[in-house]
Design a protein around this motif. Structure first.
Motif, PDB file in Angstrom:
ATOM      1  N   ARG A 158       0.818  -1.218   0.000  1.00 21.03           N
ATOM      2  CA  ARG A 158       0.000   0.000   0.000  1.00 21.03           C
ATOM      3  C   ARG A 158       0.849   1.265   0.000  1.00 21.03           C
ATOM      4  O   ARG A 158       0.474   2.271  -0.601  1.00 21.03           O
ATOM      5  CB  ARG A 158      -0.928   0.016   1.207  1.00 21.03           C
ATOM      6  N   TYR A 159       1.977   1.235   0.700  1.00 22.01           N
ATOM      7  CA  TYR A 159       2.815   2.421   0.798  1.00 22.01           C
ATOM      8  C   TYR A 159       4.222   2.149   0.282  1.00 22.01           C
ATOM      9  O   TYR A 159       4.767   1.054   0.456  1.00 22.01           O
ATOM     10  CB  TYR A 159       2.922   2.894   2.254  1.00 22.01           C
ATOM     11  N   ASP A 161       1.152   6.762  -1.037  1.00 21.03           N
ATOM     12  CA  ASP A 161       0.083   5.814  -1.311  1.00 21.03           C
ATOM     13  C   ASP A 161       0.268   5.299  -2.735  1.00 21.03           C
ATOM     14  O   ASP A 161       0.275   6.082  -3.694  1.00 21.03           O
ATOM     15  CB  ASP A 161      -1.274   6.506  -1.167  1.00 21.03           C
ATOM     16  N   THR A 162       0.425   4.001  -2.904  1.00 25.20           N
ATOM     17  CA  THR A 162       0.726   3.454  -4.232  1.00 25.20           C
ATOM     18  C   THR A 162      -0.497   3.373  -5.138  1.00 25.20           C
ATOM     19  O   THR A 162      -0.372   3.012  -6.304  1.00 25.20           O
ATOM     20  CB  THR A 162       1.347   2.052  -4.111  1.00 25.20           C
ATOM     21  N   ALA A 163      -1.689   3.709  -4.627  1.00 23.16           N
ATOM     22  CA  ALA A 163      -2.880   3.720  -5.479  1.00 23.16           C
ATOM     23  C   ALA A 163      -2.931   4.982  -6.328  1.00 23.16           C
ATOM     24  O   ALA A 163      -3.247   4.934  -7.523  1.00 23.16           O
ATOM     25  CB  ALA A 163      -4.149   3.605  -4.636  1.00 23.16           C
ATOM     26  N   ASP A 164      -2.586   6.119  -5.725  1.00 17.42           N
ATOM     27  CA  ASP A 164      -2.652   7.388  -6.460  1.00 17.42           C
ATOM     28  C   ASP A 164      -1.331   8.149  -6.448  1.00 17.42           C
ATOM     29  O   ASP A 164      -1.236   9.239  -6.997  1.00 17.42           O
ATOM     30  CB  ASP A 164      -3.765   8.278  -5.898  1.00 17.42           C
ATOM     31  N   TRP A 165      -0.305   7.596  -5.786  1.00 17.36           N
ATOM     32  CA  TRP A 165       1.030   8.183  -5.706  1.00 17.36           C
ATOM     33  C   TRP A 165       1.011   9.591  -5.116  1.00 17.36           C
ATOM     34  O   TRP A 165       1.698  10.501  -5.570  1.00 17.36           O
ATOM     35  CB  TRP A 165       1.711   8.175  -7.073  1.00 17.36           C
TER      36      TRP A 165
END
Length: 346
Positions: free
Chosen positions: A242-243, A257-261
């Motif tokens: 996730r991070y 946050d690896t979903a939206d950087w």
């Protein structure tokens, strides 16, 4: 080298309140692993340049200026119980275990040599030369390839079984530490002096993401993580994915946050440049290593709160949590230490 008895089961998860209580328990030990040869050779603040655990947390390896790769059983701190692997002609900059093979690891030296080792037989099973000033490496999750970076800012793809690189990729800018994502489809590369982190596609090494408001042939089109005011030195991906954590010479750890950087929070209480970053096995806590100050801070990932601080005699530039338990390996006054083993583990 494998432990002769099974370790006592560790808590699967420690809450913020339970974390400091666990490490304050009288059953938790701090262990020193003394290597007299390394201590005599090096006059540096820390003779250890790299620490690496195998995937089962049963072995921990160190490398440094004495050109010796040493593999310890963490439950037995006498040097006679360790495995010594010799063969490098220059200091060892980085060492890392194959994530798919518990007894195989790779080490690199600034003379451009990477060596692959079988710990069980104490032999070098492969050697790759001509890699320039090699100083960083990261394994693909399948264990069939790895990437070595050098001071000439070239990334080489190696195979554990081939004597020459599979491919080489000049980066065109200062490239510091590198890390794979868990799927092996992306590489994170920290850079300097701009303090950015690049996200590269693997195996093409092209930028993974691009901005949509620049022409495709404009170098500004590459999307990067801009989280530091000076060189970005270290990077680590949370076990849950996730991070992504990046550490800089500005003494800051940034959590992305690896979903939206988007940078969710920063940790700014570390004494000096962040040379290494490590997450606990379940991903809830993160620690950073620095060549300045003393003590190691552990922060809660979701809140950024300081939950615990380990006392050290001096700076601890290299920190590494075990992959399966709450045991931290770190450098302190030129030696390897761990904290987290229980008193019954010997």
């Amino acid at each position: 080298m494998a432990p002769t008895s099974k370790s006592r089961a560790q808590p699967p998860y420690l809450t913020k309140d339970a974390f400091p209580k666990h490490f304050a328990s009288s059953s938790i030990r701090q262990v020193t692993y003394s290597d007299p040869t390394a201590a005599r050779i090096s006059s540096q603040n820390s003779s250890i340049r790299s620490i690496a655990w195998n995937s089962a947390s049963t072995l921990v390896a160190t490398g440094g200026p004495d050109r010796t790769l040493r593999v310890w059983n963490p439950e037995r701190n006498n040097v006679r119980n360790s495995t010594e692997l010799k063969g490098h002609a220059a200091m060892i900059e980085t060492v890392a275990f194959n994530p798919a093979k518990e007894g195989e690891l790779c080490s690199v030296s600034p003379d451009g040599v990477a060596k692959f080792w079988d710990v069980r037989t104490r032999t070098c099973i492969n050697e790759v030369k001509g890699l320039g000033g090699a100083f960083t490496l990261t394994w693909h999750s399948n264990g069939q390839s790895l990437v070595v970076g050098n001071k000439e800012d070239v990334l080489h793809v190696l195979s554990p079984s081939q004597p020459t690189p599979i491919s080489s990729h000049p980066q065109g800018k200062q490239t510091n530490q590198i890390a794979f994502c868990w799927s092996g489809s992306k590489i994170f590369a920290t850079t300097g002096p701009d303090g950015k982190t690049r996200i590269l596609d693997y195996p093409s090494f092209d930028p993974k993401y691009r901005l949509n408001y620049f022409p495709e042939d404009d170098p500004r089109t590459e999307f990067t993580l801009n989280g530091h005011t000076s060189s970005c030195l270290s990077v680590a991906l949370q076990p849950t994915g996730r991070y992504l954590a990046t550490g800089g010479s500005d003494a800051v750890i940034s959590l992305w946050d690896t979903a939206d950087w988007i940078c969710q929070r920063t940790i700014t209480t570390i004494a000096g440049p962040v040379r290494s970053i490590s997450f606990t096995h379940e991903g809830s806590y993160v620690a950073g290593g620095s060549e300045e100050g003393s003590g190691i801070e552990v922060h809660h990932v979701e809140t950024g709160d300081l939950v615990h601080a380990f006392k050290t005699a001096g700076p601890s530039p290299i920190v590494s949590w075990a992959p399966t338990k709450y045991v931290l390996a770190y450098t302190d006054l030129s030696v390897l230490r761990t904290v987290g083993l229980e008193s019954s583990q010997k």
